[in-house]
Design a protein around this motif. Sequence first.
Motif, mmCIF file in Angstrom:
data_model
loop_
_atom_site.group_PDB
_atom_site.id
_atom_site.type_symbol
_atom_site.label_atom_id
_atom_site.label_comp_id
_atom_site.label_asym_id
_atom_site.label_seq_id
_atom_site.Cartn_x
_atom_site.Cartn_y
_atom_site.Cartn_z
ATOM 1 N N CYS A 1 0.806 -1.298 -0.008
ATOM 2 C CA CYS A 1 0.133 0.058 -0.024
ATOM 3 C C CYS A 1 1.059 1.138 -0.200
ATOM 4 O O CYS A 1 2.090 1.210 0.118
ATOM 5 C CB CYS A 1 -0.880 -0.065 1.258
ATOM 6 S SG CYS A 1 -0.053 -0.094 2.764
ATOM 7 N N ASN A 2 0.259 2.435 -0.352
ATOM 8 C CA ASN A 2 1.133 3.516 -0.239
ATOM 9 C C ASN A 2 0.600 4.715 0.646
ATOM 10 O O ASN A 2 -0.783 4.635 1.012
ATOM 11 C CB ASN A 2 1.141 4.158 -1.585
ATOM 12 C CG ASN A 2 -0.245 4.773 -2.256
ATOM 13 O OD1 ASN A 2 -1.114 3.935 -2.514
ATOM 14 N ND2 ASN A 2 -0.519 5.988 -2.141
ATOM 15 N N GLU A 3 1.331 5.539 1.068
ATOM 16 C CA GLU A 3 0.686 6.698 1.810
ATOM 17 C C GLU A 3 1.695 8.030 1.528
ATOM 18 O O GLU A 3 2.489 7.917 0.941
ATOM 19 C CB GLU A 3 0.931 6.487 3.417
ATOM 20 C CG GLU A 3 0.368 5.378 4.052
ATOM 21 C CD GLU A 3 0.551 5.063 5.455
ATOM 22 O OE1 GLU A 3 1.394 5.832 6.101
ATOM 23 O OE2 GLU A 3 0.281 4.077 6.080
ATOM 24 N N THR A 4 1.138 9.047 2.037
ATOM 25 C CA THR A 4 1.834 10.348 1.715
ATOM 26 C C THR A 4 1.942 10.947 3.297
ATOM 27 O O THR A 4 1.183 11.283 4.006
ATOM 28 C CB THR A 4 1.404 11.505 0.805
ATOM 29 O OG1 THR A 4 0.772 10.548 -0.440
ATOM 30 C CG2 THR A 4 1.947 12.753 0.675
ATOM 31 N N ASP A 5 3.311 11.608 3.649
ATOM 32 C CA ASP A 5 3.603 11.913 4.762
ATOM 33 C C ASP A 5 3.531 13.463 4.560
ATOM 34 O O ASP A 5 3.230 14.159 3.985
ATOM 35 C CB ASP A 5 5.095 11.505 5.298
ATOM 36 C CG ASP A 5 6.336 12.240 4.603
ATOM 37 O OD1 ASP A 5 5.905 12.955 3.762
ATOM 38 O OD2 ASP A 5 7.310 11.725 4.919
ATOM 39 N N LYS A 6 3.750 14.061 5.848
ATOM 40 C CA LYS A 6 3.543 15.700 6.032
ATOM 41 C C LYS A 6 4.599 16.333 5.107
ATOM 42 O O LYS A 6 4.339 17.520 4.581
ATOM 43 C CB LYS A 6 3.786 16.081 7.473
ATOM 44 C CG LYS A 6 5.259 15.834 8.264
ATOM 45 C CD LYS A 6 5.345 16.124 9.363
ATOM 46 C CE LYS A 6 6.550 15.998 9.955
ATOM 47 N NZ LYS A 6 6.784 16.551 11.262
ATOM 48 N N ASP A 7 5.523 15.753 4.666
ATOM 49 C CA ASP A 7 6.757 16.398 3.765
ATOM 50 C C ASP A 7 6.350 16.174 2.563
ATOM 51 O O ASP A 7 7.159 16.298 1.485
ATOM 52 C CB ASP A 7 8.227 15.920 4.225
ATOM 53 C CG ASP A 7 8.698 16.601 5.572
ATOM 54 O OD1 ASP A 7 8.341 17.632 5.904
ATOM 55 O OD2 ASP A 7 9.210 15.451 6.343
ATOM 56 N N GLU A 8 5.305 15.652 2.085
ATOM 57 C CA GLU A 8 4.970 15.096 0.906
ATOM 58 C C GLU A 8 5.794 14.179 0.202
ATOM 59 O O GLU A 8 5.877 14.056 -1.076
ATOM 60 C CB GLU A 8 4.610 16.440 -0.043
ATOM 61 C CG GLU A 8 3.437 17.271 0.298
ATOM 62 C CD GLU A 8 3.375 18.451 -0.819
ATOM 63 O OE1 GLU A 8 4.047 18.584 -1.663
ATOM 64 O OE2 GLU A 8 2.296 19.167 -0.588
ATOM 65 N N ASN A 9 6.261 13.197 1.073
ATOM 66 C CA ASN A 9 7.109 12.013 0.688
ATOM 67 C C ASN A 9 6.150 10.900 0.464
ATOM 68 O O ASN A 9 5.125 10.838 0.995
ATOM 69 C CB ASN A 9 8.135 11.635 1.545
ATOM 70 C CG ASN A 9 9.246 12.474 1.849
ATOM 71 O OD1 ASN A 9 9.591 13.434 0.744
ATOM 72 N ND2 ASN A 9 9.615 12.844 2.866
ATOM 73 N N ILE A 10 6.428 10.116 -0.829
ATOM 74 C CA ILE A 10 5.870 8.811 -0.867
ATOM 75 C C ILE A 10 6.311 7.848 -0.206
ATOM 76 O O ILE A 10 7.242 7.489 -0.090
ATOM 77 C CB ILE A 10 5.867 8.491 -2.414
ATOM 78 C CG1 ILE A 10 5.268 9.555 -3.530
ATOM 79 C CG2 ILE A 10 5.057 7.182 -2.652
ATOM 80 C CD1 ILE A 10 3.963 9.806 -3.184
ATOM 81 N N ILE A 11 5.353 6.949 0.678
ATOM 82 C CA ILE A 11 5.605 6.001 1.398
ATOM 83 C C ILE A 11 4.939 4.873 0.988
ATOM 84 O O ILE A 11 3.651 4.595 0.692
ATOM 85 C CB ILE A 11 5.233 6.321 2.987
ATOM 86 C CG1 ILE A 11 5.762 7.656 3.557
ATOM 87 C CG2 ILE A 11 5.367 5.136 3.952
ATOM 88 C CD1 ILE A 11 5.335 8.037 4.800
ATOM 89 N N ILE A 12 5.617 3.603 0.677
ATOM 90 C CA ILE A 12 5.507 2.253 0.226
ATOM 91 C C ILE A 12 5.585 1.577 1.456
ATOM 92 O O ILE A 12 6.799 1.401 1.662
ATOM 93 C CB ILE A 12 5.916 2.055 -0.968
ATOM 94 C CG1 ILE A 12 5.562 3.124 -2.214
ATOM 95 C CG2 ILE A 12 5.575 0.418 -1.643
ATOM 96 C CD1 ILE A 12 6.506 2.797 -3.280
ATOM 97 N N LYS A 13 4.384 0.692 1.709
ATOM 98 C CA LYS A 13 4.730 -0.280 2.414
ATOM 99 C C LYS A 13 4.574 -1.807 2.106
ATOM 100 O O LYS A 13 3.363 -2.139 1.453
ATOM 101 C CB LYS A 13 3.425 -0.107 3.831
ATOM 102 C CG LYS A 13 3.991 1.114 4.628
ATOM 103 C CD LYS A 13 2.964 1.104 5.965
ATOM 104 C CE LYS A 13 3.243 2.554 6.655
ATOM 105 N NZ LYS A 13 2.276 2.531 7.810
#
Length: 633
Positions: free
Chosen positions: A546-558
Amino acid sequence: MEKNNKKLLYYFSVLIFIIIGVYLYFLSRRNYLLFHIIAEFYSIVIAIGIFIVSWNTRKNSQNNGLSVLGIAYLFVGIIDFYHTISYFGMNIFKDYKFYANQLWIIARFLEAIAILFFAIFENRINKKYNPIIFFIFTSYILIGFLSVLEWRIFPICFVEGVGQTQFKLISEYIICFILFVSAVLLYFKRHKYDKNLFLLLWFSIIITIFSEICFTLYIDNYGISNVIGHLFKILSFYLIYRAVIVNMLTRPFDIIFNKLKENQNFLKNILDIAEVIILLIDKNKNVAMINKKGVELLGCKEENEIVGKNWFDNFIPESKRNKLNYIFDLILSEKAEFEKNIENPILSKNNTEKIIRWSNIVLKDKYGKIYGVLSSGYDITDYKKYEESLEEINKTKERILRIVAHDIRNYIFSIRGYIEILDKKILKLKEYIRDDNLLKDINHSFMKIKNNVEQSHIFLDNLLSWSLLQTQGLQYISENIKIYYLIEQIINIYKNLIDDKKIEIDISIDKKLEIYNDKNVLQILLQNIILNAVKYSKINGKIRICNETDKDENIIIKIIDNGIGMSENQLRKIFDMTSSFSTVGTKGEKGSGLGLILCKELINKINGNIEIQSKINEGTTVIIILPFFNKKL
């Protein structure tokens, strides 16, 4: 010549002093009161002069003990002044004739104690205590004056027609004893003092002792022993004056110049043992100073072969001369600044070029005007040659790696082609072989071969990528990448492994999600992590991506699995090349331990980060953090 002049001046001074002494003696025989006034006022002026000099030079003086002595002599001079005006015959104090003898004892005790204090504590008296010492001396003379002139409780020291009292004589002997102890202490500590200072102080104390002995012998205040005692006192005060003047007014400048010379020599020694070239260029571009290492690098034997010469005209290769001259002019005019760790060649005496890595600082005067540039640099000629040869070796290694990898890949692709043909043939075997167990064994063995070939292919890719990464041979090309389709492509590569373990894959990635980065790097990264999730998943396991976006607008893939997990000890070592390890997969899959190390190095290169959370028998979560738009590639 100078030495002879000093000797002549010394003899002349002694002669003048003898003449003055003789004159004062004969004066005392004709008018003792006038003699006494001259002798005492000379001592008073000297005492106050000692104080003025010591007090005003205390900041520059290296010996605060002399400053304390100067303070004491101020108060000695004050008491001596009252001793003089209260002397028998002055007719200022008419109520009592012999105040002078009492005040004399008070002054001499103060002088003797101050000298003993100096002899004991030497230069260990901190300047911050000077005000306290001032207060103590003030209190001493105040109590002394009050006890003599106001309270009149000070013991009588002289009785007319009888002479000195027992108290006066005992006091003089005690004063002599204190002075004697001071002289002994100074003698044993003479190595700590300048020779002239020691001699002046020591003889001053000895003569003061003789003076005090003379003052124990008189019966009449106008007696001959009193005259001799005052002559000794004049000489004693002159010597103490010389000690203070020479060591606090003249000597500090000698000390300063000597210190400067010592510091200069010390600094020169430091510069000379430095294994770097240290260079000072003035605003006219001439060499103002260079250390021993610089002289050696320029192929010279002495500094004077370099100092005073134009740096750029004489010690910079012609090919670089104009450019560096121009840059130096810009810096002098404050239109440019030095870069850090710049590399420039120098030209030695035998026309050999050496590459120097320089650090520079602009020197300015108190008005902010540039007067020169101080530079330090070290010879990197051999390092640059080594660097060039190493670069050539790396390029050769890179070429060999690419060739070998290309050939091995071709072999693997050929094997994969044969495996696909065999796969079709095995399907047809079902028509001819009725033994299900045999078919099952054949199919199982075939799947193992197929999986091993796939893993060998992945291992080869990892090894090649890691090798290129070490030699800086891996090229980065950023482009827009749709993460979902890249992951889907990787899942298809491992479809056989996934199907074999009956693993459920949940790709919860936004199909519209794009990232601007290097596709090959991301593919290697995701490929290794997904393969690990498959390898360590149990039969009928589940993998969620899955994916998320953090407060710094980085892409997070888990990438989350419910496999066998890892211990805390394994997590600590997982990115450590020196303690790399590999755990066998749930169906006996083997690995090299190189995959995650490669992932860590790759993700650092593309300005991202990787985190791993895991628990034994609960599963593992790999978190990949990537910048949405990677500008640095």
